[in-house]
Design a protein around this motif. Structure first.
Motif: not given
Length: 255
Positions: A95-104
């Protein structure tokens, strides 16, 4: 950063020298840079067009490459689907708080991708539309298996085939659409050339004129690997390499 699911929505440069790369792309493409202090990690730099973010950049010693972010409605569910389809997880969902959730991750042929779900409350200023200089205009996959690669993106992200172009000894060039049913599509897939070490994505940045951009690439210490050449539809392109070694491409409606 609101992006319809199944589409590329962000682009990121991993480089060994963010200061030098920032100057190079600002000069060549016309972006400006803005450093975003990291709360618990290294600073993150954005490439902006006016006051709108187009791409980002991270300092990763020993690694230079562009990677694309594909929007999905549920990152964790897509991780499972991608792994089941033969892809690999390289960095767990974060999680990037307030922005997005991502996975490489990477597709079954090894091309790196990032899947992400943006926070719906995050501001998303309207980006200029291609072919405005500084926007991203084309997405190109170099892969060890065009049919297998297309099948993966078709099933996982809903992309569709627009047409196949026969390039002779280079094989078939598969033009795909991300879902908006554009006449020219959103990108292409082709067999990777022997000099490209692994399957990978390459992105085309719009510039004001291709010849002017070539001069800026060369004066900035980059290399033109292919082109300038005219492509179907009338545009002009080059394939290049930045001073730190990352591959990129440029496209323009003007020679």
């Amino acid at each position: 950063m609101f992006t319809p699911k199944g589409k590329f929505g962000w682009y990121e440069l991993m480089t060994s020298d963010t200061n030098a790369a920032g100057k190079f792309y600002s000069d060549v493409v016309g972006w400006s840079t803005q450093e975003m202090p990291g709360a618990d990690g290294p600073p993150y730099t954005t490439f902006n067009l006016g006051n709108v973010g187009i791409a980002g950049m991270l300092n990763i010693p020993g690694h230079t490459a562009w990677v694309g972010y594909i929007a999905v409605d549920d990152v964790d569910a897509h991780i499972e689907k991608i792994v089941e389809a033969g892809g690999k997880l390289w960095r767990p969902a974060t999680d990037v708080p307030g922005m997005l959730r991502f996975a490489v991750m990477s597709d079954p042929q090894g091309a790196a991708i990032v899947v992400f779900t943006p926070n719906p409350k995050m501001p998303s200023p309207q980006r200029p539309a291609p072919p405005t200089p500084g926007t991203i205009g084309w997405h190109e996959l170099y892969t060890t298996d065009v049919e297998g690669g297309f099948d993966f993106y078709n099933k996982l992200f809903g992309w569709t085939k627009v047409s196949d172009m026969d390039m002779g000894a280079m094989g078939i060039y598969r033009i795909f659409d991300e879902g908006e049913h554009k006449e020219m599509g959103d990108g292409g897939m082709m067999a990777k050339a022997p000099h490209i070490p692994v399957s990978c994505w390459n992105f085309y940045f719009h510039v004001d004129s291709i010849n002017g951009a070539v001069k800026r690439v060369e004066s900035g210490g980059g290399k033109v690997l292919n082109g300038p050449m005219q492509v179907p539809g009338g545009g002009w392109i080059i394939n290049g390499q930045d001073p730190q070694g990352a591959m990129f491409s440029l496209v323009s409606n003007k020679e």
